[in-house]
Design a protein around this motif. Structure first.
Motif, short mmCIF file in Angstrom:
data_model
loop_
_atom_site.label_atom_id
_atom_site.label_comp_id
_atom_site.label_asym_id
_atom_site.label_seq_id
_atom_site.Cartn_x
_atom_site.Cartn_y
_atom_site.Cartn_z
N VAL A 1 -22.40 -18.28 4.55
CA VAL A 1 -22.40 -19.68 4.98
C VAL A 1 -21.22 -20.42 4.34
CG1 VAL A 1 -23.68 -21.86 4.86
CG2 VAL A 1 -24.88 -19.75 5.45
N ALA A 2 -20.99 -20.18 3.05
CA ALA A 2 -19.90 -20.87 2.36
C ALA A 2 -18.53 -20.47 2.94
CB ALA A 2 -19.95 -20.55 0.87
N GLU A 3 -18.34 -19.18 3.16
CA GLU A 3 -17.05 -18.70 3.69
C GLU A 3 -16.78 -19.26 5.09
OE1 GLU A 3 -14.65 -15.77 2.88
OE2 GLU A 3 -15.00 -16.83 1.01
N PHE B 1 -3.32 -24.93 16.92
CA PHE B 1 -4.02 -26.03 16.27
C PHE B 1 -3.06 -26.92 15.48
CE2 PHE B 1 -6.99 -22.71 17.13
CZ PHE B 1 -8.19 -23.34 17.43
N GLN B 2 -3.61 -28.03 15.05
CA GLN B 2 -2.82 -29.01 14.30
C GLN B 2 -2.23 -28.38 13.03
OE1 GLN B 2 -5.09 -32.54 13.81
NE2 GLN B 2 -3.46 -33.65 12.78
N ARG B 3 -3.08 -27.66 12.30
CA ARG B 3 -2.62 -27.04 11.05
C ARG B 3 -2.42 -25.55 11.31
NH1 ARG B 3 -6.48 -28.21 6.14
NH2 ARG B 3 -7.57 -26.47 7.08
N PRO B 4 -1.24 -25.03 11.02
CA PRO B 4 -1.03 -23.60 11.27
C PRO B 4 -2.00 -22.76 10.43
CG PRO B 4 0.82 -24.53 10.03
CD PRO B 4 -0.04 -25.68 10.45
N THR B 5 -2.74 -21.89 11.10
CA THR B 5 -3.73 -21.07 10.40
C THR B 5 -3.36 -19.61 10.57
OG1 THR B 5 -5.36 -22.72 11.01
CG2 THR B 5 -6.21 -20.65 10.16
N THR B 6 -2.65 -19.10 9.57
CA THR B 6 -2.32 -17.68 9.63
C THR B 6 -3.46 -16.88 8.99
OG1 THR B 6 -1.13 -17.85 7.54
CG2 THR B 6 0.16 -18.08 9.54
N PHE B 7 -3.56 -15.61 9.38
CA PHE B 7 -4.60 -14.75 8.82
C PHE B 7 -4.00 -13.94 7.66
CE2 PHE B 7 -5.99 -14.39 13.53
CZ PHE B 7 -6.50 -15.69 13.49
N ASP B 8 -4.86 -13.40 6.82
CA ASP B 8 -4.40 -12.54 5.72
C ASP B 8 -3.60 -11.36 6.29
OD1 ASP B 8 -5.64 -14.11 3.86
OD2 ASP B 8 -7.45 -12.88 3.73
N GLY B 9 -2.55 -11.00 5.60
CA GLY B 9 -1.76 -9.84 6.03
C GLY B 9 -0.37 -10.24 6.46
N ASP C 1 -11.42 -23.31 10.10
CA ASP C 1 -10.17 -23.32 10.87
C ASP C 1 -9.78 -21.91 11.30
OD1 ASP C 1 -10.08 -25.99 10.52
OD2 ASP C 1 -8.36 -26.01 9.15
N GLU C 2 -9.89 -20.99 10.35
CA GLU C 2 -9.48 -19.61 10.63
C GLU C 2 -10.45 -18.95 11.61
OE1 GLU C 2 -8.36 -17.45 7.11
OE2 GLU C 2 -8.48 -15.55 8.19
N VAL C 3 -11.73 -19.22 11.43
CA VAL C 3 -12.73 -18.64 12.35
C VAL C 3 -12.45 -19.14 13.77
CG1 VAL C 3 -15.18 -18.49 12.93
CG2 VAL C 3 -14.46 -18.45 10.54
N GLU C 4 -12.19 -20.46 13.90
CA GLU C 4 -11.95 -21.00 15.24
C GLU C 4 -10.62 -20.51 15.82
OE1 GLU C 4 -12.79 -25.26 15.22
OE2 GLU C 4 -14.83 -24.70 15.81
N ALA C 5 -9.64 -20.29 14.96
CA ALA C 5 -8.38 -19.72 15.45
C ALA C 5 -8.63 -18.32 16.02
CB ALA C 5 -7.36 -19.67 14.31
N ARG C 6 -9.50 -17.59 15.39
CA ARG C 6 -9.84 -16.24 15.90
C ARG C 6 -10.60 -16.34 17.21
NH1 ARG C 6 -9.33 -12.04 12.22
NH2 ARG C 6 -8.54 -12.72 10.21
#
Lengths: 274, 213
Positions: A153-155, B84-92, A161-166
């Protein structure tokens, strides 16, 4: 295995148990001299543990009678599962469906673990084996199920943002959540793996010590302990994985959107303050 | 001509807040449609309706005539990409980021990844660089390249230049124009009127959850 149970060679008398309270006294004195403010907590926990174990001991004495019906033992296990799942909900209120997830995870883990132990005849299916082994499965899994739920839940909240980008790339919810769920499961399992690695070198586990103190041959005690350690490792992994995967399904809608999650940083801080 | 997106009496209420109210508007196919309005007016929420990261509480959103709630969201999001508004790169590495956008059983070669980076004006030699060390402008272009890996037909851009310097913003604007000229439909959100004037082939203005345009 039958001869292992009922050994009383080194069983302490009631009087010597009271003497053992001196060790609690040491803890209280340390708390007072170091101004830890934990005296009441130490005394309360010692008293509570003593009373709880006494009650359980009396109840177990009745339940594990050789001619006692196994149904009573299964009922005991059911109560154990419900209480553990309720504890999950209390300790991780931010995890949606923590109670149900806990019940499902413990039942899955019990099915696998007990299926192997009894199915392969590692232990006989008797009242005196069913309850302690089930207790080990549920009890040892409790901390990791709470931990994995809270971490996920915390992660997902912190890295929304990263989850929604995926998700926006066309990943399914399970694909989008995978790195975070994997990380949470690893975090929850590492303590158990480290404990398993250190067993016998850094510490002697409770079941083995108990058997040796009760007069069992150390090699026999070791054999029992090995089975128990494997049981615990398998059980913790199963419950953690079930909670991790089940929770992921609850945190996303069927059309692969992340639901709104509580900000757990404030919860973490308030729990840490206590 | 059938609109690309069509909103019919779309509303969205979040708790006690009315975010969108009875929105009826169309986004046409082709060119750059700029969605403008003041901060907090509901621009980003409206944009997120188009790839179903957000769903309305009332009304219908259509994509090429089909109600969005009847389409497979995963397939839709590969057709309708988003930055998105803020660039969100993934690990790697940059390569890992680009490969994350591949469909199952699809592979992205090292060379193809370099081509994708060049397409957004990045040096192809950074393909093996850790994505976390990129500047804001580079990271946003990497996110754009990652979206393009999906072969999307529509690009939703949610104020993609708001956290970038002027030079990086210019690069992104130029890329948006190139994509639109090559047939991709771009829906670009901004609160910057000057940017809207530079980019807009079509314009929708949103204020207090209502759309004019």
């Amino acid at each position: 295995m039958a001869e292992l149970f009922g050994l009383e060679a080194a069983a302490p008398s009631a009087l010597s148990l009271i003497a053992a309270l001196a060790l609690v006294g040491v803890a209280v004195v340390l708390s007072i001299t170091q101004r830890l403010g934990l005296e009441r907590s130490i005394l309360w926990s010692a008293l509570r543990a003593g009373v709880q174990l006494a009650i359980i001991g009396v109840a177990l004495h009745f339940v594990v009678e050789p001619d006692q019906s196994l149904w009573l033992c299964w009922l005991w296990v059911a109560v154990m599962v419900v209480f553990a799942a309720w504890t999950n909900r209390q300790r991780a209120p931010e995890v949606p469906g923590a109670f149900t997830l806990g019940v499902v995870a413990y039942l899955a883990s019990l099915s696998v673990s007990l299926g192997v132990l009894f199915g392969f005849g590692i232990f006989p299916l008797e009242s005196r084996t069913l309850i302690p082994l089930s207790g080990m499965v549920v009890g040892n899994s409790l901390a990791s199920t709470v931990l994995v739920g809270r971490r996920i839940v915390a992660e997902l909240h912190d890295r929304r943002d990263e989850v929604e980008a995926r998700l926006a790339l066309g990943m399914t919810s399970s694909e989008a959540a995978h790195p975070f769920v994997r990380s949470a499961i690893r975090t929850a399992l590492i303590p158990q793996i480290e404990t398993t690695k250190a067993v016998g070198i850094v510490f002697l586990p409770g079941a083995m010590v108990g058997l040796i103190l009760a007069g069992a041959d150390p090699l026999t005690a070791v054999k029992v302990q090995i089975a128990v350690m494997y049981l615990i490792l398998g059980a913790v992994t199963t419950t953690t994985a079930v909670v991790g995967l089940g929770l992921t399904r609850q945190l996303f809608t069927p059309d692969h959107r992340l639901v709104r999650l509580p900000d757990t940083s404030t919860m973490r801080e308030s729990k840490g303050d206590k | 001509m059938e609109p690309l997106f069509e909103m019919e009496h779309v509303g969205l209420i979040d708790g006690d807040t009315v975010v969108l109210s009875d929105v009826c508007a169309k986004v046409v196919e082709g060119g750059i449609t700029v969605l403008t309005g003041p901060s907090g007016s509901g621009k980003s929420t409206l944009l997120r309706l188009f790839n179903r990261l957000t769903v309305p509480t009332s009304g219908i959103v259509r994509f090429r005539g089909d109600p969005l709630d009847q389409l497979d969201p995963v397939a839709l999001r590969r057709q309708v990409g988003m930055v998105f508004q803020r660039p969100t790169t993934f690990d790697g590495t940059c390569l890992d980021n680009l490969r994350a956008a591949c469909a199952p059983r699809e592979e992205l070669t090292h060379d193809h990844a370099a081509v994708m980076l060049a397409r957004v004006g990045l040096n192809p030699e950074i393909v093996d660089r850790d994505s976390r060390v990129l500047s804001g402008g580079e990271a946003q272009r990497l996110c754009l390249a990652r979206t393009l890996v999906t072969n999307c037909e529509v690009l939703l851009a949610d104020e993609p230049t708001s956290s970038l310097d002027a030079a990086s913003a210019n690069v992104l604007e130029r890329l948006a124009r190139e994509f639109a000229d090559s047939g991709m439909t771009v829906v670009w959100v901004t609160h910057d009127d000057a940017q809207a004037d530079r980019l807009a082939d079509h314009r929708l203005t949103i204020e207090n959850g209502r759309v004019d345009g």
